[in-house]
Write a protein that holds these residues in place. Structure first.
Motif, mmCIF file in Angstrom:
data_model
loop_
_atom_site.group_PDB
_atom_site.id
_atom_site.type_symbol
_atom_site.label_atom_id
_atom_site.label_comp_id
_atom_site.label_asym_id
_atom_site.label_seq_id
_atom_site.Cartn_x
_atom_site.Cartn_y
_atom_site.Cartn_z
ATOM 1 N N LYS A 240 18.570 26.878 88.350
ATOM 2 C CA LYS A 240 17.281 26.794 87.656
ATOM 3 C C LYS A 240 17.448 26.257 86.234
ATOM 4 N N TRP B 163 19.701 24.170 85.120
ATOM 5 C CA TRP B 163 19.853 22.713 85.182
ATOM 6 C C TRP B 163 18.506 22.055 85.449
ATOM 7 N N GLY B 164 17.695 22.669 86.274
ATOM 8 C CA GLY B 164 16.390 22.104 86.596
ATOM 9 C C GLY B 164 15.419 22.116 85.427
ATOM 10 N N GLU C 238 20.246 16.990 88.334
ATOM 11 C CA GLU C 238 20.077 17.338 89.744
ATOM 12 C C GLU C 238 21.407 17.375 90.488
ATOM 13 N N ALA D 114 23.150 20.631 89.437
ATOM 14 C CA ALA D 114 22.541 21.737 90.180
ATOM 15 C C ALA D 114 23.004 21.705 91.637
ATOM 16 N N CYS E 201 14.721 21.031 91.517
ATOM 17 C CA CYS E 201 15.550 20.035 90.819
ATOM 18 C C CYS E 201 15.364 18.659 91.430
ATOM 19 N N SER F 64 13.657 15.088 90.046
ATOM 20 C CA SER F 64 14.583 13.962 89.922
ATOM 21 C C SER F 64 13.894 12.614 90.114
#
Length: 181
Positions: free
Chosen positions: A37, A39-40, A48, A51, A97, A101
């Motif tokens: 989360k 990273w998202g 992405e 993640a 994610c 992207s």
């Protein structure tokens, strides 16, 4: 550093602690999910993929646990009370994610994750025979939900795949009794 970098760094420290046998620091599925989360939520280039790498670690942990490899040979975390298996929140985090992207192939990633999620849930559902304490009750938390359906339908609609979105909606209503928002 980006939130994803910080969360992944903390997760890696937890993994190191778990590998040394310190069960008090070993990550659980929530630790992995929170790193995905994080990273998202960020804006770092390639978020992405970072993640996805964490999600792939979860799948590897699950495979190693399922094959009953020894912790020394498999290099996995030794916390016997901490079974690492993706749940619905983990899948929804990786879906979010890939939905965010702009990378080519993001829609394919979204639909592949949904397919894996459904397969895990249906395999469990078909093998469980209603016994909540069955050994086959491994993947029950990976059931698609309204967040899952809305995420995948959004990705399909953004890509002009309206027919596939309608097919997904019908399947989610028929199989999981989920209706979209």
């Amino acid at each position: 550093p980006d939130a994803g970098e910080r969360a992944e760094s903390i997760l890696n420290e937890m993994i190191k602690g778990g590998l040394t046998g310190d069960d008090t620091i070993a990550p659980d599925i929530n630790s992995y999910t929170l790193a995905i989360k994080a990273w998202g939520q960020g804006t770092a280039r390639g978020f992405e993929n970072r993640a996805q790498a964490i999600f792939d670690q979860v799948l590897l942990q699950m495979e190693q646990q399922d094959s009953n490899e020894s912790s020394a040979a498999g290099g996995r975390i030794r916390n016997n009370n901490n079974i690492i298996r993706p749940n619905g929140e983990t899948y929804n985090a990786i879906l979010a994610c890939w939905l965010k992207s702009k990378e080519n192939g993001a829609l394919t990633k979204v639909t592949c994750h949904l397919k894996k999620m459904e397969q895990m849930y249906l395999d469990n559902h078909n093998n469980n025979d209603g016994n909540a304490h069955s050994n086959h009750h491994k993947h029950s938390d990976a059931k698609p939900d309204r967040v899952t359906m809305n995420s995948v339908m959004t990705a399909l609609c953004r890509s002009g795949e309206l027919e596939r979105a309608v097919q997904l909606q019908n399947r989610m209503e028929d199989v999981y009794k989920i209706v979209p928002d």
